[in-house]
Structure formats: structure tokens, C-alpha cells
Design a protein around this motif. Structure first.
Motif, PDB file in Angstrom:
ATOM      1  N   LYS A   1      -2.642   3.975 -10.039  1.00 48.54           N
ATOM      2  CA  LYS A   1      -2.540   2.644  -9.446  1.00 48.54           C
ATOM      3  C   LYS A   1      -1.174   2.000  -9.665  1.00 48.54           C
ATOM      4  N   SER A   2      -0.255   2.733 -10.250  1.00 50.57           N
ATOM      5  CA  SER A   2       1.091   2.187 -10.506  1.00 50.57           C
ATOM      6  C   SER A   2       1.839   1.939  -9.208  1.00 50.57           C
ATOM      7  N   ASN A   3       2.761   0.989  -9.238  1.00 55.11           N
ATOM      8  CA  ASN A   3       3.650   0.767  -8.103  1.00 55.11           C
ATOM      9  C   ASN A   3       4.771   1.800  -8.183  1.00 55.11           C
TER      10      ASN A   3
ATOM     11  N   ASP B   1       0.824  -1.213   0.000  1.00 54.92           N
ATOM     12  CA  ASP B   1       0.000   0.000   0.000  1.00 54.92           C
ATOM     13  C   ASP B   1       0.856   1.260   0.000  1.00 54.92           C
TER      14      ASP B   1
ATOM     15  N   ASN C   1      -1.401   3.806  -2.061  1.00 59.19           N
ATOM     16  CA  ASN C   1      -2.759   3.690  -1.519  1.00 59.19           C
ATOM     17  C   ASN C   1      -2.791   4.217  -0.093  1.00 59.19           C
TER      18      ASN C   1
ATOM     19  N   THR D   1       2.416   1.533  -3.661  1.00 56.01           N
ATOM     20  CA  THR D   1       1.444   1.967  -4.671  1.00 56.01           C
ATOM     21  C   THR D   1       0.760   3.272  -4.272  1.00 56.01           C
TER      22      THR D   1
END
Length: 630
Positions: free
Chosen positions: A606-608, A422, A427, A425
Motif C-alpha cells: 500500500k506504499s506510495n 492510484d 492500485n 500507489t
């Protein structure tokens, strides 16, 4: 005014609220607002009377979730137990005198070997303080020596009954950090507990320390289950020495690290008391001995080296949760603790607690979280999940066996990987680290602690286990920033650069340009943006003038389709050594075309982030090495 006072509002039902909420969600159901925690607890967007849970009528009663004292902090304030820093015993004494004058209310510091090497000076410091203030010390492998010193002082002054607070040690927590289980060390510790019980009636010495598990990435359920398992293990082992069960319980204190999830941390502390009461009930114990005493510290797992002043907010939030949760002792880490705290930062940390006491008036409110639909529901769910986790540990033969088999280490590592993903990325945001990174800040080097392993070479009964690494969430991105700064030293102080090919006018590319700036800054990479590019020639000129290897297209979807394909095709043909990224994520059927034309990767929300930045920096590092050799 009278009309305003008498005004009433019609009551609304949950169904009516859902209808209005789903209208604003544009077709999505209300369940779309649910979120799931690392404890696998589903959080609802709204809690109401329908979620009301039966709770104790007052603190100090029933399951102790509301605290162990009927009047809470009104009669029993939590102790400000800041771990004071020092180099010598004399400096420690000076720091204590200053700290107590400024609000400190417990004797707290990290015990070190050099204190015992200057035994007389250290004895003088302790002798002046212990009759006025309680101890709040995790003595670790120095517990035996510390207690021996106290015995000498107490015998000399006839004041053993004045020594209070806790000087605790948790051998299992030490095993977890040092990769070994030592039966010899544990047996000596049990004897030491028994002997000190006879001497110090008001001193707690049995510490259940969950901080190493928290710093390894454990979630709240795991921390609670482990705390119960360790507590039960110590009860069983020490009970065989002749100490009464109530005596052992009165000697116990639990230590928790308080993380950044405000309500979860409040519920964690409340659930801990519920669980411990359930265990003491099973042993047939009644009365005050069932109450759990808690020492807490703000988490180091959540803190950052970069943009350290944000740590002030993190620590303040965590300290607030600890107090609402009902701790007895609290240490707040200074904002620059990772790089070496100062008198200023230590004062701010101490004053955080004073603000909570005096300005937020938390010492005047009895259990402010009591009866909250959300907190009570969260407390119950945590308690039930943690109870099952505790039973799982016991079913696997107890805490030492799950450590020997590496079951516990693997289970905590799995949770850490979710948290780390998380972070990578984005998030989960870490302000100043993976979002809103400030590339102009001067970051001091992180202090490196070199602690000599205690057990190796000392003990012959060692059992090798897998350690639980002591981590921080921000470390992967901090390592990227370090790598970027190292590259900058090889290029006259210039941080790595990525060129931004800005298609169209400012309003057309600004949104994705700003996104890319923030994305790259998380890895210490700066951007060089072009003037508005409207033609192939504009793009060719920009790329030809830049010495760097990486470029990224920024623009609207329409701009990409109108001019992007043509520009990319020509740039790839003329500059095959350059690498091109694409800000945004095209529709699935268009992605293949862009890839075939030469786009290396699509960078979007949403890319790492970590993986992409690490790849760029690793490539630049290799290139710089090759240039140096050439």
C-alpha cells in the motif's frame, strides 16, 4: 453423445450463489467484491436477469442507444480513419494511395500550415480523393482555410455534392487547450459554418471534441456532460444565424477518446446517444436528425513511452470498445506514437481495425452489446449521472462560464488526482511502467510538439482562462526513469542501485525480494542482493563492500524478529550515513521500535511507490551534484 446432449443442470438462485461465494470469501460478505469507479458508480460482482433494463427493440429506434442505423455495420460500416503522417503534400499523397490500397476508408490527417504554403500540391491531392472517400478531419484553426480551398476545387470541378464526411472544428476545445476564450474567433467560426452549409450539403463541420477533457483526466460522466453542454451551446448560437435546427444537427459530429475501461467506454458511447436524443426531443426534433454521429480515437492518456509494445494491447482493447459502442469513424494510435510512429507501427494500427472487421466479424453483428444486463445497467447509470452533470453546467450559466470561473478545470483536476494517486500507489497497474518495468530496454526520446498558440497576437477579444493540461497517466513514472538514466550517465552507465539485505535462506526472503525488485524498477532503480544473511557478520561484510547509500531488509516476519533488530542496530552504528528500508509492514506496536532503531520507511503493497522512488532519486541527484562540485 445423446446422453450429453440431453443433460440438464438444475437452476440456481442468486441467494444460493451468494452463499457459495461468501464461503469462498472466508467470512467476508458478497459486498466486499463491489468496486467503485471514478464515475462513482458501484460495480457489482454479478449481474443477472434481475438487473434487466428495457431497451430499444432495434438499433436506429427509440433513444438510439443501440446505434443510429437499423442494421448497424452491416449496411453502414465504420470508417477506418487513421491520421496519416507526412512531411510534404507529395508524401501525404503517396501515403494515402498506399493506405487506401491497404484498407483505409476515410481521408484523415492532421492539417498543418505547410500544406497551405504548397497550395497547388495540396489541392491536387485532395481533388484526387474526395469523390471516392469521406473526410474525417479535426481541422482546428485551419478549418476556414481548408473549406475555402475545397470551395475552389468544387467550383472548378462542379463536385460540391461529392464532398462528404466531416471537416470539423471545436472552438471551445481549442480555448481549453490554449488558455484563452476568443469571442472574435468564435463569431468568425459561426459565420464559416453558415457559409459552408450553403456550399457543402453532405459535409459535417460542427465538431464537439471531448478529447482535451479526457486527456486532462476527466471521467466518463464529465466527458458526456461536457459534450452535451457544448452541443447545446453551439445549437443556440448557430440557430441565430438563420440555419434550421435540423440543418445544424445534421452538421454536428461528436469526437470521443476511448480509454482503457472496456465496458465503461462501451457504455459511454451508448449513453452519449441516449443523452443527445433526450436533448433533441426537448427541442422538438424528430427523425434521423436526432441520431448522434461519433468519431473516436484510442486514448493517448493511457499510453506509455516505456515498453511501447504493450500499447498494442491497450489500443486493441480501446478500438474493440469503440466499435462495440457504435462509432462511425475510428482512429487507432500507433504503439510508438509518442516517440514517432513508423510505417510498420501505422500498418499495425490500421490492421487492428481490419482484424475487428474481418476476423472478429464485428461488421456482421448488429449491436453485440445490446441487452447485456451489465452494459445496459452501466449505460443507464452513466446517462443519468451525466445528465445531472450537464444540468449542473447549465445551472452555472453554461460551458463558457464554467470555464471562465475555473469550476470545470478544478472538477476535472480532482478526478485526475484520484487517478494519479492510484497510479502512484500501484492500485492501478500500468504494465511496463509502474509494474513489470524492463530496465534493459532502450527508450527513444519522446517527441516534443511545439505548437505556436493560435490566438496570441492575432485576436484582440481574448479572455484568459485556466487551461486543462494534456496529460498521460504514465508520465510521473516516466520522469523517474528519465532521472535514473541521467544519473546513470554520471556513473559510467550504471543505473542507481539499492542493496537488498536478504535474511535467511532463499525461500525465506524471495517473496519480499521479488516485490522490492519490481517496486524499485518502476523508478529505474536496480537492486544488488546479498547472499543469504544468517549472521551480523554476513550483513556487515555485504554493506561494507557496497558503494551505494540505500539498503533494504528482505525476509519473513520471523527472520526480522530473530536477527533483524540486532543487524540493524550494528549497521546503523557502523554506517550512520547509510539509509535502511524495510520490506513489509510490521504490526502497529512493532513499527515504533523499528523506526527508533533506524528504519527510514516501511515499503509494502500500500506504499506510495512514486513518492518513495522520487525521494531516493532526488537524494541521489543532490549527492551526485555535490560530488561533482567536490
Amino acid at each position: 453423445m445423446e446422453k450429453i446432449k440431453n443433460q440438464t443442470f438444475p437452476s440456481k438462485t442468486i441467494t444460493e450463489w451468494k452463499t457459495i461465494a461468501e464461503t469462498s470469501l472466508k467470512g467476508k460478505t458478497i459486498e466486499a467484491l463491489d468496486s467503485i469507479t471514478y464515475e462513482n458508480i458501484i460495480l457489482k460482482p454479478l449481474y443477472s436477469l434481475h438487473d434487466e433494463q428495457p431497451v430499444s427493440v432495434y438499433p436506429g429506434g427509440s433513444d438510439f442507444r443501440r446505434g443510429i442505423y437499423p442494421l448497424g455495420y452491416i449496411t453502414n460500416e465504420w470508417k477506418i480513419a487513421q491520421h496519416l503522417t507526412y512531411q510534404t503534400a507529395e508524401e501525404l499523397e503517396e501515403n494515402f494511395l498506399h493506405a487506401f490500397e491497404k484498407g483505409q476508408s476515410a481521408i484523415s490527417f492532421e492539417v498543418s500550415k505547410n500544406l497551405f504554403e504548397t497550395n497547388k500540391s495540396f489541392s491536387n491531392v485532395i481533388a484526387k480523393l474526395f469523390s471516392q472517400y469521406p473526410f474525417a478531419i479535426n481541422a482546428k484553426d485551419f478549418q476556414s482555410g481548408f473549406l475555402d480551398l475545397l470551395k475552389k476545387i468544387a467550383d472548378r470541378e462542379g463536385s460540391a455534392d461529392k464532398i462528404s464526411g466531416y471537416i470539423g472544428s471545436d472552438p471551445i476545445a481549442q480555448f481549453v487547450e490554449e488558455e484563452f476564450i476568443s469571442e472574435e474567433f468564435f463569431n468568425e467560426w459561426v459565420k464559416n459554418i453558415q457559409q459552408s452549409n450553403e456550399k457543402f450539403s453532405n459535409l459535417q463541420t460542427i465538431l464537439i471534441d471531448t478529447v482535451p477533457y479526457h486527456n486532462g483526466g476527466a471521467n466518463a460522466v464529465q466527458e458526456l456532460g461536457i459534450a452535451m453542454a457544448v452541443g447545446v451551446y453551439y445549437l443556440e448560437k448557430i440557430q441565430g444565424t438563420g440555419m434550421e435546427l435540423e440543418e445544424i444537427l445534421e452538421k454536428m459530429i461528436f469526437q470521443f477518446a476511448i480509454g482503457g475501461n472496456f465496458f465503461m467506454e462501451i457504455a459511454k458511447l451508448r449513453a452519449a446517444r441516449v443523452l443527445w436524443r433526450r436533448i433533441t426531443d426537448a427541442y422538438g426534433v424528430k427523425g434521423d436528425a436526432c441520431g448522434m454521429h461519433i468519431a473516436a480515437e484510442t486514448s493517448s492518456f493511457t499510453k506509455t513511452v516505456n515498453d511501447p509494445y504493450v500499447n498494442l494491447l491497450r489500443a486493441g482493447n480501446e478500438a474493440f470498445a469503440a466499435v462495440i459502442g457504435g462509432v462511425q469513424y475510428l482512429h487507432v494510435n500507433s504503439f510508438d506514437n509518442l516517440t514517432g510512429s513508423t510505417l510498420f507501427s501505422e500498418r499495425i494500427a490500421r490492421n487492428t481495425q481490419l482484424l475487428l472487421k474481418e476476423e472478429a466479424h464485428l461488421k456482421k453483428v448488429i449491436d453485440p452489446a445490446g441487452g447485456s444486463w451489465y452494459v445496459e445497467e452501466l449505460t443507464n447509470q452513466l446517462a443519468e449521472k451525466a445528465w445531472r452533470y450537464f444540468q449542473q453546467i447549465e445551472a452555472n450559466s453554461g460551458i463558457l462560464e464554467v470555464l471562465k470561473s475555473n469550476w470545470l478545470q478544478r472538477d476535472i483536476a480532482a478526478v485526475y488526482e484520484k487517478k494519479n494517486k492510484d497510479i502512484q500507489t500501484r492500485n492501478h497497474s500500468i504494465v511496463g511502467t509502474n509494474v513489470y518495468a524492463n530496465l534493459n530496454e532502450m527508450v527513444p526520446e519522446k517527441k516534443r510538439l511545439k505548437k505556436k498558440p493560435y490566438f496570441v497576437g492575432v485576436d484582440t477579444s481574448l479572455i484568459k482562462i485556466e487551461a486543462i493540461p494534456q496529460r498521460r497517466l504514465a508520465e510521473p513514472f516516466e520522469e523517474l526513469r528519465i532521472k535514473a538514466n541521467q544519473l546513470a550517465k554520471k556513473t559510467a552507465g550504471h543505473l542507481p542501485l539499492v542493496g537488498m539485505i536478504c535474511l535467511g535462506e532463499l525461500k525465506q526472503h524471495k517473496a519480499r525480494l521479488d516485490f522490492m525488485k519490481g517496486f524499485l524498477a518502476a523508478g529505474g532503480i536496480k537492486t544488488q542482493e546479498s547472499m543469504p544473511i544468517l549472521t551480523v557478520e554476513n550483513a556487515r561484510q555485504f554493506v561494507s563492500e557496497q558503494p551505494f547509500k540505500y539498503f533494504c531488509f528482505c525476509g519473513t516476519n520471523d527472520q526480522y524478529e530473530m536477527v533483524g533488530h540486532e543487524i540493524l542496530t550494528i549497521l546503523i552504528a557502523e554506517y550512520p550515513e547509510r539509509i535502511f528500508y524495510f520490506a513489509g509492514l510490521p504490526e502497529k506496536e512493532k513499527q515504533t521500535q523499528w523506526k527508533d532503531e533506524g528504519i527510514k520507511q516501511f515499503i509494502h503493497i500500500k506504499s506510495n511507490c512514486y513518492e518513495i522512488l522520487a525521494e531516493i532519486l532526488n537524494d541521489l541527484e543532490v549527492s551526485s551534484v555535490e560530488e561533482t562540485k567536490a
